[in-house]
Design an enzyme around this catalytic site. Structure first.
Site, PDB file in Angstrom:
ATOM      1  N   PHE A 128     -59.520  13.150 -54.347  1.00  0.00           N
ATOM      2  CA  PHE A 128     -59.435  14.338 -53.415  1.00  0.00           C
ATOM      3  C   PHE A 128     -58.243  14.116 -52.316  1.00  0.00           C
ATOM      4  O   PHE A 128     -58.250  12.651 -51.919  1.00  0.00           O
ATOM      5  CB  PHE A 128     -60.552  14.557 -52.649  1.00  0.00           C
ATOM      6  CG  PHE A 128     -60.628  15.795 -51.763  1.00  0.00           C
ATOM      7  CD1 PHE A 128     -60.778  17.150 -52.062  1.00  0.00           C
ATOM      8  CD2 PHE A 128     -59.977  15.899 -50.488  1.00  0.00           C
ATOM      9  CE1 PHE A 128     -60.833  18.291 -51.612  1.00  0.00           C
ATOM     10  CE2 PHE A 128     -59.760  16.841 -49.769  1.00  0.00           C
ATOM     11  CZ  PHE A 128     -60.197  18.184 -50.261  1.00  0.00           C
ATOM     12  N   ASP A 200     -67.464   8.314 -51.592  1.00  0.00           N
ATOM     13  CA  ASP A 200     -67.097   9.582 -50.804  1.00  0.00           C
ATOM     14  C   ASP A 200     -68.110  10.570 -51.612  1.00  0.00           C
ATOM     15  O   ASP A 200     -67.916  10.545 -52.979  1.00  0.00           O
ATOM     16  CB  ASP A 200     -65.583   9.835 -51.196  1.00  0.00           C
ATOM     17  CG  ASP A 200     -65.446  11.337 -50.483  1.00  0.00           C
ATOM     18  OD1 ASP A 200     -66.261  12.326 -50.401  1.00  0.00           O
ATOM     19  OD2 ASP A 200     -64.222  11.607 -49.794  1.00  0.00           O
ATOM     20  N   TYR A 225     -70.480  20.817 -45.308  1.00  0.00           N
ATOM     21  CA  TYR A 225     -70.208  22.156 -45.534  1.00  0.00           C
ATOM     22  C   TYR A 225     -70.249  22.500 -46.894  1.00  0.00           C
ATOM     23  O   TYR A 225     -70.331  23.900 -47.083  1.00  0.00           O
ATOM     24  CB  TYR A 225     -69.166  22.731 -44.921  1.00  0.00           C
ATOM     25  CG  TYR A 225     -67.728  21.782 -45.196  1.00  0.00           C
ATOM     26  CD1 TYR A 225     -67.188  22.098 -46.335  1.00  0.00           C
ATOM     27  CD2 TYR A 225     -67.403  20.811 -44.140  1.00  0.00           C
ATOM     28  CE1 TYR A 225     -66.180  21.550 -46.556  1.00  0.00           C
ATOM     29  CE2 TYR A 225     -66.504  20.165 -44.540  1.00  0.00           C
ATOM     30  CZ  TYR A 225     -65.585  20.511 -45.699  1.00  0.00           C
ATOM     31  OH  TYR A 225     -64.274  19.800 -45.941  1.00  0.00           O
ATOM     32  N   LYS A 226     -70.395  21.594 -48.013  1.00  0.00           N
ATOM     33  CA  LYS A 226     -70.589  21.855 -49.276  1.00  0.00           C
ATOM     34  C   LYS A 226     -71.908  22.162 -49.924  1.00  0.00           C
ATOM     35  O   LYS A 226     -72.473  23.241 -49.416  1.00  0.00           O
ATOM     36  CB  LYS A 226     -69.645  21.040 -50.240  1.00  0.00           C
ATOM     37  CG  LYS A 226     -68.248  21.063 -49.794  1.00  0.00           C
ATOM     38  CD  LYS A 226     -67.345  19.906 -50.513  1.00  0.00           C
ATOM     39  CE  LYS A 226     -65.961  20.052 -49.933  1.00  0.00           C
ATOM     40  NZ  LYS A 226     -65.298  18.571 -50.181  1.00  0.00           N
ATOM     41  N   ARG A 374     -62.777  26.483 -61.216  1.00  0.00           N
ATOM     42  CA  ARG A 374     -63.972  25.870 -60.857  1.00  0.00           C
ATOM     43  C   ARG A 374     -65.155  26.846 -60.386  1.00  0.00           C
ATOM     44  O   ARG A 374     -64.913  27.789 -59.851  1.00  0.00           O
ATOM     45  CB  ARG A 374     -63.927  24.979 -59.614  1.00  0.00           C
ATOM     46  CG  ARG A 374     -62.767  23.791 -59.764  1.00  0.00           C
ATOM     47  CD  ARG A 374     -63.017  22.774 -58.562  1.00  0.00           C
ATOM     48  NE  ARG A 374     -63.082  23.422 -57.391  1.00  0.00           N
ATOM     49  CZ  ARG A 374     -63.569  22.663 -56.150  1.00  0.00           C
ATOM     50  NH1 ARG A 374     -63.628  21.325 -55.937  1.00  0.00           N
ATOM     51  NH2 ARG A 374     -63.510  23.121 -54.983  1.00  0.00           N
TER      52      ARG A 374
END
Ligand SMILES: *Cc1c(COP(=O)(O)O)cnc(C)c1O
Length: 415
Positions: A128, A200, A225-226, A374
């Site tokens: 990322f 991560d 928040y995911k 995705r």
């Protein structure tokens, strides 16, 4: 198409699903199939309740007293322990604070300082991007620091790890392909070379069982928040193994990390334990929203989450290949469920337009340049029939060519 399950069979799978009732704890719009919980998790009644209470009772009526009376000051550590239980971290090693990007900076800088004679940071070329940007930021503050990237400087990350490496910074699950790394094995390789490792967990916290302590990890960061459904921009977290607490010094030495913040001393003195990874005043309303979201997990068995996540994703692949196979979609994710996170990615030359057309029809996934579409599978609120209906819409869009409409080609700011 023989062999693929029909809708009645799939509805029976929902009826037998032990996690089914959790769906009612979430607030989702009618007519939407939400397959983007890997980017922004869904809202929940519990999150709203905590937010409302923190704002309209504690803030409004207790005012500054609420720092003490409502326990605001201790929230980063308390939520850290609550979250720690979901990532295999014994208490006192996890703190909720700041953003993942900022936390990467703090942890990476701190870990580099623990290996002063070693100049190399190893990371992934397809990481990322913010992880790499922050690594560049850390490198810019130190003389002669070198960033080695897997996929650029050597094909695999393992090949880059040697006695010059101070820190390995690695994504547990790749954000684009969904590929899952073996935390125990890679941690051991880093340690055998004398390096430290930072995991991560943005795409694994809340998506599957994670065992940081068991894997002997050094540090970890991740967002809430995911898959943890903490709300847009909810505070992130840091894990630091207890064995490092006495030695570690993080660079953003703000007053919340001080041993005695309310003594207002002139000189800095780091606090003890995981507290020293804090910086400044934390967003209380976001923290409390996150608390509501985390409370939901008290009733959730993470092994059951993983089992359902794999079943949802396998069903999705099976149905897409049966019903959409001739339209140029290529599976990008690993077919082996043991090697994936909780998302499935397909590649298509016109992926952006196809995803825009899907979203307009209420099937929300997302797009990652240059050609990845995705679909995230969050077992707390996605069911098997949702997967079936989503594939029906995808097949219809591909069959009809509806995605070719010019309005779907206009790029939006956030994909
Ligand atoms: C989502 C994500 C981030 C996000 O970082 P922010 O600071 O919250 O914007 C970082 N790393 C990974 C691997 C991610 O998936």
């Amino acid at each position: 198409m023989t062999g693929i399950p029909d809708l009645a069979t799939i509805e029976a799978m929902d009826a037998a699903d032990p996690l089914r009732s959790l769906r009612d704890r979430f607030v989702l719009p009618e007519g939407v199939i939400y397959l983007d919980g890997n980017s922004l998790g869904a809202a929940s009644h519990a999150a709203f309740d905590e937010l409302r209470k923190a704002a309209s009772e504690e803030w409004a009526y207790n005012l500054i007293r609420a720092w003490n009376t409502a326990g605001w000051f201790d929230m980063p550590l308390e939520l850290g322990d609550q979250l720690g239980r979901l990532i295999g971290a014994a208490s006192g090693q996890t703190v909720v604070c700041d953003t993942t990007s900022i936390n990467i900076y703090k942890v990476l800088h701190a870990a580099m300082a623990m290996r002063p004679d070693r100049p190399v940071i190893v990371a992934e070329g397809d990481s990322f991007p913010t992880d790499l940007y922050m690594a560049e930021g850390v490198a810019s503050t130190r003389k002669n620091t070198v960033l080695r990237l897997a996929g650029v400087d050597a094909p695999t990350i393992e090949e880059l790890i040697d006695e010059n490496v101070a820190v390995v910074l690695v994504n547990h699950v790749n954000y684009k392909s969904g590929e899952l790394r073996d935390m125990t094995a890679l941690t051991r390789i880093a340690h055998d070379a004398g390096a430290l490792i930072v995991w991560d967990l943005c795409h694994t916290a809340g998506a599957m069982p994670v065992e940081l302590d068991k894997a002997n990890a050094d540090f970890a960061v991740g967002c809430t928040y995911k898959y943890l459904n903490g709300g847009p921009g909810s505070p992130a977290f840091i894990y630091a193994a207890e064995r490092h607490h006495a030695d570690v010094q993080q660079p953003l030495s703000g007053w919340w990390s001080h041993a005695r913040p309310f003594a207002f001393e002139q000189a800095y003195a780091a606090g003890t334990g995981i507290r020293r990874f804090l910086c400044g005043t934390q967003p209380v309303l976001s923290m409390r929203t996150l608390k509501g979201a985390l409370d939901i997990w008290k009733d959730v068995d993470m092994a059951a989450v993983r089992t359902k996540s794999i079943a949802l994703a396998d069903l999705f692949i099976e149905l897409v290949e049966a019903k959409c196979g001739i339209y140029g979609l290529t599976l990008e994710s690993n077919r082996n469920s043991a090697r994936r996170g909780s998302q499935i990615s397909f590649m298509h030359e016109h992926g952006y337009q196809i995803m825009r057309a899907l979203i307009e029809r209420g099937v929300i996934g997302d797009f990652r340049a240059p050609s990845t579409i995705r679909f995230g599978f969050t077992p707390l609120y996605v069911g098997y029939a949702d997967v079936w209906h989503a594939v029906e819409v995808l097949a219809d869009i591909l069959r009809s060519g509806a995605w070719k409409d010019a309005r779907f080609a206009v790029k939006e700011a956030v994909t």
